[in-house]
Design an enzyme around this catalytic site. Structure first.
Site, PDB file in Angstrom:
ATOM      1  N   GLU A   1      -6.514  -8.842  -2.482  1.00 45.73           N
ATOM      2  CA  GLU A   1      -6.482 -10.151  -1.816  1.00 45.73           C
ATOM      3  C   GLU A   1      -7.845 -10.603  -1.323  1.00 45.73           C
ATOM      4  O   GLU A   1      -8.109 -11.793  -1.221  1.00 45.73           O
ATOM      5  CB  GLU A   1      -5.492 -10.104  -0.631  1.00 45.73           C
TER       6      GLU A   1
ATOM      7  N   ARG B 299     -10.796 -10.571  -2.641  1.00 45.65           N
ATOM      8  CA  ARG B 299     -11.565 -11.377  -3.602  1.00 45.65           C
ATOM      9  C   ARG B 299     -11.014 -12.798  -3.694  1.00 45.65           C
ATOM     10  O   ARG B 299     -11.750 -13.717  -4.031  1.00 45.65           O
ATOM     11  CB  ARG B 299     -11.593 -10.665  -4.962  1.00 45.65           C
TER      12      ARG B 299
ATOM     13  N   ASP C 280      -2.539  -6.784  -3.538  1.00 39.66           N
ATOM     14  CA  ASP C 280      -3.416  -5.988  -2.669  1.00 39.66           C
ATOM     15  C   ASP C 280      -4.895  -6.251  -2.978  1.00 39.66           C
ATOM     16  O   ASP C 280      -5.765  -5.841  -2.219  1.00 39.66           O
ATOM     17  CB  ASP C 280      -3.082  -4.504  -2.835  1.00 39.66           C
TER      18      ASP C 280
ATOM     19  N   LYS D 242       0.856  -1.196   0.000  1.00 37.64           N
ATOM     20  CA  LYS D 242       0.000   0.000   0.000  1.00 37.64           C
ATOM     21  C   LYS D 242       0.882   1.231   0.000  1.00 37.64           C
ATOM     22  O   LYS D 242       1.662   1.445   0.924  1.00 37.64           O
ATOM     23  CB  LYS D 242      -0.903   0.006   1.238  1.00 37.64           C
TER      24      LYS D 242
ATOM     25  N   ASP E 197      -9.867  -4.509   8.030  1.00 36.94           N
ATOM     26  CA  ASP E 197     -10.179  -5.265   6.811  1.00 36.94           C
ATOM     27  C   ASP E 197     -10.873  -6.605   7.093  1.00 36.94           C
ATOM     28  O   ASP E 197     -11.148  -7.371   6.170  1.00 36.94           O
ATOM     29  CB  ASP E 197      -8.878  -5.471   6.012  1.00 36.94           C
TER      30      ASP E 197
HETATM   31  N1  BES Z   1      -8.727  -3.706   1.944  1.00 41.03           N
HETATM   32  C1  BES Z   1      -8.582  -3.002   0.740  1.00 41.03           C
HETATM   33  C2  BES Z   1      -9.745  -2.056   0.440  1.00 41.03           C
HETATM   34  C3  BES Z   1      -9.974  -0.924   1.419  1.00 41.03           C
HETATM   35  C4  BES Z   1      -9.547   0.354   1.140  1.00 41.03           C
HETATM   36  C5  BES Z   1     -10.660  -1.154   2.597  1.00 41.03           C
HETATM   37  C6  BES Z   1      -9.785   1.381   2.044  1.00 41.03           C
HETATM   38  C7  BES Z   1     -10.896  -0.131   3.513  1.00 41.03           C
HETATM   39  C8  BES Z   1     -10.471   1.132   3.234  1.00 41.03           C
HETATM   40  C9  BES Z   1      -8.481  -3.985  -0.434  1.00 41.03           C
HETATM   41  O1  BES Z   1      -7.910  -5.207  -0.152  1.00 41.03           O
HETATM   42  C10 BES Z   1      -7.633  -3.349  -1.482  1.00 41.03           C
HETATM   43  O2  BES Z   1      -6.500  -3.088  -1.225  1.00 41.03           O
HETATM   44  N2  BES Z   1      -8.203  -3.118  -2.661  1.00 41.03           N
HETATM   45  C11 BES Z   1      -7.515  -2.532  -3.749  1.00 41.03           C
HETATM   46  C12 BES Z   1      -7.891  -3.247  -5.015  1.00 41.03           C
HETATM   47  C13 BES Z   1      -7.080  -2.862  -6.214  1.00 41.03           C
HETATM   48  C14 BES Z   1      -5.660  -3.314  -6.039  1.00 41.03           C
HETATM   49  C15 BES Z   1      -7.696  -3.505  -7.440  1.00 41.03           C
HETATM   50  C16 BES Z   1      -7.919  -1.063  -3.828  1.00 41.03           C
HETATM   51  O3  BES Z   1      -9.101  -0.760  -3.633  1.00 41.03           O
HETATM   52  O4  BES Z   1      -7.055  -0.242  -4.063  1.00 41.03           O
HETATM   53 ZN    ZN Z   2      -8.099  -5.847   1.832  1.00 37.87          ZN
HETATM   54 ZN    ZN Z   3      -5.775  -5.185  -0.284  1.00 38.38          ZN
END
Ligand code: BES
Ligand code: ZN
Ligand code: ZN
Length: 456
Positions: free
Chosen positions: A301, A303, A299, A228, A240
């Protein structure tokens, strides 16, 4: 500490009067009447749902005045219709997560004096908030306290208290189940994954096929090697596993209330870390059920672990599956923190019930379309699927389109990344976890049971 006393004749130090009439403007007035501070609340909206939400918010203003006057006993004069949203506002706001503080805020006792007739409804409200607050506690708990094993333990312990059947799969059983997504995400971790199943089957369920809930249980999401890199985003990723906390606590509430609806909650849990063995971008993994996935972003993950659980859900021959997940930042970009993003497939009969539940609880969602083009976006040239979309657009939808490939039943997907957690106080919530989702899903189960009762 908030408590409720019943019987209008008791003495009080401060009075709150909520007018039952419609007014042209919202007002919140403080005066001294019969030597006692008295707050008069009047609401302009004729719309029932807005009215309830305005009353939840007005409760916060009242709490401030109560503090100013150091009142310890407060009477409320209102219709029962307005009383409950008022108490919801109070209960949401009185939550604190202080178990890790050595010096706790001094707990002042505050008693609300309510009419005798309200007793039954208030005790129901308090039992709902017990589960909302447990959900908030689990989400607020940091990763060093709540890892996948601890989340499973807490779910199993609460199940035992309620006499519910809970099964926790440890790593070897997860491997025997061929849950390739959960195992892959867990590869960077020093802690083994868990997969928890909780079932509530009432003696005479009204539904012939169960409602299966699936909740994302990522106890910490660093992003893995696709680390991240958005500033100030990693430190809140203890949240999460909110989906998992929501589906478990909804089931606990339903069981405690003895709703005549058969339901199951499934929670795949792991952290998503970097380590010598961690999943790296470009890998092709094999999921439960045999589909292969090209992992282009570690990231994305959630899904991967949800897909295994969605395939696992099939064996229950569900009437409906609802998955709940903090799945994408894109859902937050789309509608912010005021609600969840929903996608559905073949779930038409359930949508009015969910809408009704959202209006009642003010835990709202908007549906985004699962157009076929989005499903094309998650197809890979070298595996069956890839775990991110081709374009950078509509990330909340491409995530749902990916999940859809693992479903074969009426299905509702709720991306709750926005509303479940907030770094600072907002509305009637305290900072951190909001508990969003528990009241929504519980109200949905109630609406479903009411509908089935009338069909009997
Ligand atoms: N856990 C995150 C999504 C998230 C973001 C939850 C902010 C709570 C607050 C998820 O696993 C994630 O990182 N999603 C990515 C997906 C992308 C890489 C396609 C995202 O949303 O950036
Ligand atoms: Zn996540
Ligand atoms: Zn993630």
């Amino acid at each position: 500490m908030i408590d409720f006393l019943f019987g209008d004749t008791r003495d009080f130090e401060l009075l709150i009067v909520i007018s039952t009439e419609n007014h042209t403007t919202d007002t919140h007035k403080l005066s001294i009447e019969n030597n006692k501070p008295t707050i008069h609340i009047a609401i302009a909206d004729e719309n029932k749902a807005f009215r309830a939400e305005k009353i939840r918010l007005s409760a916060i203003k009242c709490l401030n005045t109560i503090r100013d006057f150091e009142a310890k006993t407060v009477a409320i004069h209102s219709s029962s219709h307005d009383l409950f949203p008022f108490l919801e506002g109070v209960l949401f706001n009185s939550y604190q997560f202080e178990k890790n503080k050595s010096k706790k805020t001094e707990e002042k006792r505050l008693s609300f004096i309510l009419p005798e007739e309200a007793q039954q409804h208030v005790s129901e409200l308090m039992s709902v908030f017990k589960w909302v607050n447990q959900c908030r506690d689990w989400v607020n708990e940091p990763f060093n306290v709540l890892n996948a094993q601890e989340l499973a333990n807490r779910m199993a312990d609460t199940s035992a208290l309620l006499g519910l059947k809970a099964t926790v799969f440890e790593k070897d059983q997860i491997a025997a189940e061929k849950m390739g997504g959960l195992l892959a995400v867990n590869r960077g971790s020093a802690n083994p994954p868990t997969f928890t199943m909780i079932e509530y089957k009432p003696a005479k369920p009204l539904n012939a096929k169960p409602v299966v809930f699936v909740g994302k249980g990522v106890v910490m999401d660093t992003g893995g090697y696709t680390i991240k890199d958005t500033p100030n985003s990693m430190e809140i990723m203890k949240c999460d596993m909110a989906g998992g906390a929501i589906v478990a606590n909804t089931l606990f509430a339903a069981a405690e209330m003895q709703l005549p609806i058969w339901c199951v909650s499934l929670v795949p849990a792991t952290d998503n870390m970097i380590g010598p063995n961690a999943l790296v971008p470009g890998e092709i993994i094999s999921m439960k059920g045999g589909k292969t996935v090209e992992v282009l972003n570690s990231d994305a993950e959630g899904r991967l672990i949800l897909a295994d659980a969605l395939v696992f859900a099939q064996q229950f021959e569900p009437g409906l599956v609802i998955d709940v997940a903090t799945l994408t930042g894109s859902a937050i970009a789309a509608i912010g923190q005021e609600g969840a993003v929903m996608c559905t497939h073949e779930a038409e009969p359930f949508k009015p019930l969910l809408e009704e539940a959202a209006t009642l609880t003010h835990e709202r969602f908007v549906e985004l379309p699962l157009w076929a083009e989005f499903e094309e976006e998650v197809k890979s040239n070298i595996a069956d699927l890839k775990n991110i979309g081709t374009s950078n657009y509509a990330g909340a939808i491409t995530a749902a389109a990916f999940l859809k490939q693992f479903t074969a039943y009426p299905w509702v997907h709720l991306d709750v990344a926005g509303p479940v957690y907030s770094k600072s106080k907002r509305k009637y919530f305290t900072e951190g976890a909001s508990g969003y989702g528990v009241r929504l899903l519980l109200a949905f189960l109630k609406a479903y049971s009411d509908q089935l009762k009338t069909k009997q």
